[in-house]
Design an enzyme around this catalytic site. Structure first.
Site, mmCIF file in Angstrom:
data_model
loop_
_atom_site.group_PDB
_atom_site.id
_atom_site.type_symbol
_atom_site.label_atom_id
_atom_site.label_comp_id
_atom_site.label_asym_id
_atom_site.label_seq_id
_atom_site.Cartn_x
_atom_site.Cartn_y
_atom_site.Cartn_z
ATOM 1 N N HIS A 66 -3.806 -6.624 -10.635
ATOM 2 C CA HIS A 66 -4.306 -5.270 -10.347
ATOM 3 C C HIS A 66 -5.529 -5.284 -9.420
ATOM 4 C CE1 HIS A 66 -4.939 -1.128 -12.512
ATOM 5 N NE2 HIS A 66 -4.854 -1.008 -11.191
ATOM 6 N N LYS A 115 4.206 -4.036 3.017
ATOM 7 C CA LYS A 115 3.644 -3.073 3.969
ATOM 8 C C LYS A 115 2.825 -3.803 5.037
ATOM 9 C CE LYS A 115 3.774 0.887 4.017
ATOM 10 N NZ LYS A 115 4.742 1.845 4.631
ATOM 11 N N THR A 118 -0.746 1.879 4.508
ATOM 12 C CA THR A 118 -1.596 2.056 3.320
ATOM 13 C C THR A 118 -2.867 1.217 3.392
ATOM 14 O OG1 THR A 118 -1.628 1.566 0.948
ATOM 15 C CG2 THR A 118 -0.109 0.290 2.238
ATOM 16 N N ASP A 119 -3.868 1.645 2.626
ATOM 17 C CA ASP A 119 -5.095 0.843 2.540
ATOM 18 C C ASP A 119 -4.891 -0.440 1.728
ATOM 19 O OD1 ASP A 119 -4.879 1.986 -0.012
ATOM 20 O OD2 ASP A 119 -6.871 2.907 -0.008
ATOM 21 N N GLU A 120 -3.785 -0.496 0.956
ATOM 22 C CA GLU A 120 -3.578 -1.658 0.085
ATOM 23 C C GLU A 120 -3.370 -2.953 0.859
ATOM 24 O OE1 GLU A 120 -1.132 -1.258 -3.318
ATOM 25 O OE2 GLU A 120 -1.733 0.809 -3.671
ATOM 26 N N TYR A 141 4.407 -5.059 -3.073
ATOM 27 C CA TYR A 141 4.404 -3.839 -2.255
ATOM 28 C C TYR A 141 3.465 -3.968 -1.058
ATOM 29 C CZ TYR A 141 2.833 0.762 -0.706
ATOM 30 O OH TYR A 141 2.462 1.826 0.087
ATOM 31 N N ASP A 146 -2.783 -4.287 -18.779
ATOM 32 C CA ASP A 146 -3.095 -4.090 -17.361
ATOM 33 C C ASP A 146 -1.929 -4.498 -16.462
ATOM 34 O OD1 ASP A 146 -4.619 -3.346 -15.223
ATOM 35 O OD2 ASP A 146 -6.228 -4.815 -15.554
HETATM 36 P P1 NAD Z 1 7.974 7.951 -1.838
HETATM 37 O O1 NAD Z 1 8.422 6.758 -2.600
HETATM 38 O O2 NAD Z 1 7.662 9.209 -2.551
HETATM 39 O O3 NAD Z 1 9.077 8.318 -0.732
HETATM 40 C C1 NAD Z 1 9.718 7.364 0.057
HETATM 41 C C2 NAD Z 1 10.909 8.017 0.725
HETATM 42 O O4 NAD Z 1 11.550 7.038 1.572
HETATM 43 C C3 NAD Z 1 11.974 8.507 -0.266
HETATM 44 O O5 NAD Z 1 12.405 9.794 0.093
HETATM 45 C C4 NAD Z 1 13.092 7.491 -0.120
HETATM 46 O O6 NAD Z 1 14.376 8.032 -0.383
HETATM 47 C C5 NAD Z 1 12.950 7.083 1.342
HETATM 48 N N1 NAD Z 1 13.499 5.746 1.620
HETATM 49 C C6 NAD Z 1 13.309 4.616 0.898
HETATM 50 N N2 NAD Z 1 13.981 3.591 1.466
HETATM 51 C C7 NAD Z 1 14.578 4.089 2.584
HETATM 52 C C8 NAD Z 1 15.390 3.522 3.606
HETATM 53 N N3 NAD Z 1 15.723 2.225 3.572
HETATM 54 N N4 NAD Z 1 15.814 4.312 4.608
HETATM 55 C C9 NAD Z 1 15.485 5.634 4.626
HETATM 56 N N5 NAD Z 1 14.743 6.217 3.688
HETATM 57 C C10 NAD Z 1 14.285 5.459 2.674
HETATM 58 O O7 NAD Z 1 6.740 7.442 -0.981
HETATM 59 P P2 NAD Z 1 5.452 8.241 -0.482
HETATM 60 O O8 NAD Z 1 4.405 8.157 -1.521
HETATM 61 O O9 NAD Z 1 5.868 9.565 0.049
HETATM 62 O O10 NAD Z 1 4.982 7.293 0.718
HETATM 63 C C11 NAD Z 1 5.486 7.501 2.044
HETATM 64 C C12 NAD Z 1 4.887 6.447 2.961
HETATM 65 O O11 NAD Z 1 3.474 6.550 2.947
HETATM 66 C C13 NAD Z 1 5.205 5.005 2.541
HETATM 67 O O12 NAD Z 1 5.438 4.270 3.709
HETATM 68 C C14 NAD Z 1 3.951 4.528 1.838
HETATM 69 O O13 NAD Z 1 3.801 3.139 1.957
HETATM 70 C C15 NAD Z 1 2.888 5.287 2.610
HETATM 71 N N6 NAD Z 1 1.646 5.586 1.862
HETATM 72 C C16 NAD Z 1 1.709 6.190 0.635
HETATM 73 C C17 NAD Z 1 0.517 6.515 -0.020
HETATM 74 C C18 NAD Z 1 0.516 7.205 -1.358
HETATM 75 O O14 NAD Z 1 -0.544 7.354 -1.977
HETATM 76 N N7 NAD Z 1 1.664 7.671 -1.882
HETATM 77 C C19 NAD Z 1 -0.713 6.223 0.577
HETATM 78 C C20 NAD Z 1 -0.732 5.582 1.825
HETATM 79 C C21 NAD Z 1 0.466 5.297 2.467
HETATM 80 O O1 DAU Z 2 -3.737 3.136 -1.907
HETATM 81 C C1 DAU Z 2 -2.559 3.700 -1.395
HETATM 82 C C2 DAU Z 2 -1.431 3.426 -2.348
HETATM 83 O O2 DAU Z 2 -1.634 4.255 -3.474
HETATM 84 C C3 DAU Z 2 -0.042 3.665 -1.746
HETATM 85 O O3 DAU Z 2 0.162 2.764 -0.690
HETATM 86 C C4 DAU Z 2 1.058 3.493 -2.801
HETATM 87 O O4 DAU Z 2 2.323 3.810 -2.247
HETATM 88 C C5 DAU Z 2 0.747 4.424 -3.938
HETATM 89 O O5 DAU Z 2 1.705 4.246 -4.986
HETATM 90 C C6 DAU Z 2 -0.667 4.177 -4.481
HETATM 91 O O6 DAU Z 2 -0.755 2.875 -5.148
HETATM 92 P P1 DAU Z 2 -1.572 2.685 -6.522
HETATM 93 O O7 DAU Z 2 -1.038 1.498 -7.217
HETATM 94 O O8 DAU Z 2 -3.040 2.789 -6.277
HETATM 95 O O9 DAU Z 2 -1.106 4.065 -7.237
HETATM 96 P P2 DAU Z 2 -0.635 4.384 -8.740
HETATM 97 O O10 DAU Z 2 -0.567 5.877 -8.845
HETATM 98 O O11 DAU Z 2 0.571 3.605 -9.151
HETATM 99 O O12 DAU Z 2 -1.869 3.881 -9.599
HETATM 100 C C7 DAU Z 2 -3.185 4.374 -9.364
HETATM 101 C C8 DAU Z 2 -4.123 3.642 -10.285
HETATM 102 O O13 DAU Z 2 -3.829 4.047 -11.644
HETATM 103 C C9 DAU Z 2 -3.946 2.135 -10.278
HETATM 104 O O14 DAU Z 2 -5.225 1.520 -10.436
HETATM 105 C C10 DAU Z 2 -3.070 1.838 -11.482
HETATM 106 C C11 DAU Z 2 -3.456 2.935 -12.460
HETATM 107 N N1 DAU Z 2 -2.377 3.400 -13.364
HETATM 108 C C12 DAU Z 2 -1.205 3.758 -12.823
HETATM 109 C C13 DAU Z 2 -0.163 4.187 -13.625
HETATM 110 C C14 DAU Z 2 1.175 4.571 -13.042
HETATM 111 C C15 DAU Z 2 -2.611 3.491 -14.730
HETATM 112 O O15 DAU Z 2 -3.727 3.189 -15.216
HETATM 113 N N2 DAU Z 2 -1.598 3.926 -15.526
HETATM 114 C C16 DAU Z 2 -0.374 4.255 -15.040
HETATM 115 O O16 DAU Z 2 0.530 4.625 -15.831
#
Ligand code: NAD
Ligand code: DAU
Length: 353
Positions: A293, A162, A132-134, A158, A289
């Site tokens: 954040h 990562k 992730t970019d985080e 988180y 907030d």
């Molecule tokens: P998600 O939470 O929707 O899915 C995660 C999956 O991993 C689930 O199916 C869960 O059951 C499985 N899992 C969790 N722990 C496990 C374990 N110990 N062994 C096997 N499986 C396990 O997450 P996502 O949003 O699909 O993200 C997937 C990957 O991409 C993550 O590594 C996350 O850090 C990365 N990522 C997500 C985003 C985003 O915006 N969602 C952006 C950049 C990177």
């Molecule tokens: O940047 C990549 C990341 O993006 C991934 O690595 C993470 O797995 C993914 O969850 C996501 O993280 P964020 O924290 O950016 O995503 P989230 O959807 O939780 O929140 C997006 C923005 O919206 C953040 O600034 C918090 C805000 N937010 C979120 C929720 C859930 C709100 O204002 N209200 C809310 O209820």
């Protein structure tokens, strides 16, 4: 074949579905099925012999070793993780367990498997870690976007977990020669997104007539990428990425949260107007907030474009419209993921806010 971990989650399931739509090559899908994993995301693959689903933990070394020996994959794509920042603030333990210890154990199993391969297979093997970019921390308003050489400054449990996993992946390459690739992607959105995250939560709450909880002043900036574009980037990196390199993946779509919420409201006004003739934006509420954040993320995706010729296919406007339409078309999916555990999370996170 390839071994995908976390392939029942949001991005993993989209990846598996897309992979099998583009390739004949089978997938073994290892997923623990935590609250975020959903086998129904893969229902359309029922009866498809190219997809083998295994419920299990990436930290279960005996299981991973057995899968590697039985299926002999040419690559591992690691999506498995705890992924929600707010949950990591409430309970960081699982994040350390899966994202750090789990990745360590998966790397060790992969290393032992890889070391025993014949020369040709050893050369071709890849371990692709999805990150992730985080990990880069937060940006000032006018600062340039994150490049791959930006320092790691994670701010949440988180992102720290990562970042730790990225460092392990890097070290397993540097020390043992494991052929790794890492992708650091910005915020994804699209079909199958669990409604704890901003975009699906807002769509689902809006349709249910509930409040739309915007954290703080709503001016935090995220860089949005349609999930299918992330999937195509991962396929491309797996195919042609240089071993040991990291690739930033993003859509050049920086937007403040409040603008995202307003866009969703406007699309719903058009596609599913409220019965009372009022606007969905009336449901917006500002809430406490998120602690710590991050103010802004932005990805500089020039390296993957220059080296691998990858570019996103969707603009934010096309992607968000498809996403809102997908949620309107799939009420049964939404209902099915809103279990008791989901409702418990929502009340814990939002009722005190
Ligand atoms: P998600 O939470 O929707 O899915 C995660 C999956 O991993 C689930 O199916 C869960 O059951 C499985 N899992 C969790 N722990 C496990 C374990 N110990 N062994 C096997 N499986 C396990 O997450 P996502 O949003 O699909 O993200 C997937 C990957 O991409 C993550 O590594 C996350 O850090 C990365 N990522 C997500 C985003 C985003 O915006 N969602 C952006 C950049 C990177
Ligand atoms: O940047 C990549 C990341 O993006 C991934 O690595 C993470 O797995 C993914 O969850 C996501 O993280 P964020 O924290 O950016 O995503 P989230 O959807 O939780 O929140 C997006 C923005 O919206 C953040 O600034 C918090 C805000 N937010 C979120 C929720 C859930 C709100 O204002 N209200 C809310 O209820």
């Amino acid at each position: 074949m390839i071994l995908v971990t976390g392939g029942a989650g949001f991005i993993g399931a989209n990846f598996v579905l897309d992979w099998l739509a583009h390739h004949a090559e089978p997938v073994v899908n290892l997923d623990k099925l935590t609250y975020a994993g959903n086998v129904h995301n893969l229902d359309s693959l029922r009866g498809d012999a190219r997809h083998v689903f295994v419920q299990g933990d990436i930290g279960d070394t005996a299981l991973v070793e057995r899968l590697l020996a039985e299926h002999h994959p040419r690559a591992i794509v690691n999506f498995a993780a705890e992924s929600h920042v707010d949950r990591s603030i409430h309970g960081p333990g699982e994040f350390i367990q899966t994202n750090v210890v789990g990745t360590f154990r998966l790397l060790e199993a992969a290393r032992h498997y890889w070391q025993a391969l014949g020369a040709t297979e050893k050369e071709a093997f890849r371990f692709l870690h999805v990150s992730t970019d985080e990990v880069y921390g937060t940006l000032a308003p006018a600062a340039p976007a994150f490049t791959e050489s930006h320092g790691y400054e994670p701010n949440s449990p988180y992102s720290a977990s990562k970042a730790a996993s990225d460092h392990l992946v890097r070290a397993w390459h540097h020390t043992y020669g494991l052929p790794v690739l890492t992708t650091n992607c910005s915020n994804n959105y699209g079909p199958l997104h669990f409604p704890e995250k901003l975009i699906p939560l807002m769509i689902v709450n809006a349709l249910a007539g509930k409040g739309l909880p915007v954290y703080g002043d709503g001016m935090q900036v995220r860089d949005w990428l349609y999930v299918k574009d992330h999937c195509s980037a991962i396929r491309r990196v797996l195919q042609a990425g240089r071993v040991g390199e990291t690739y930033n993946v993003g859509g050049w779509n920086e937007k403040p949260n409040i603008e995202i919420v307003q866009t969703i409201c406007a699309l719903l006004d058009e596609l599913r107007p409220r019965a009372d003739g009022q606007r969905y934006a009336q449901q917006i509420t500002y809430v406490t907030d998120r602690p710590g954040h991050d103010r802004r993320y932005a990805i500089d995706a020039r390296k993957i474009e220059r080296e691998l010729g990858w570019k996103p296919a969707e603009t934010f406007e096309t992607g968000i419209r498809k996403t809102v339409q997908w949620y309107l078309d799939n009420p049964a999916w939404v209902e099915q993921v809103q279990t008791g555990a989901y409702r418990e999370w929502v009340s814990q996170q939002y009722e005190a806010a």
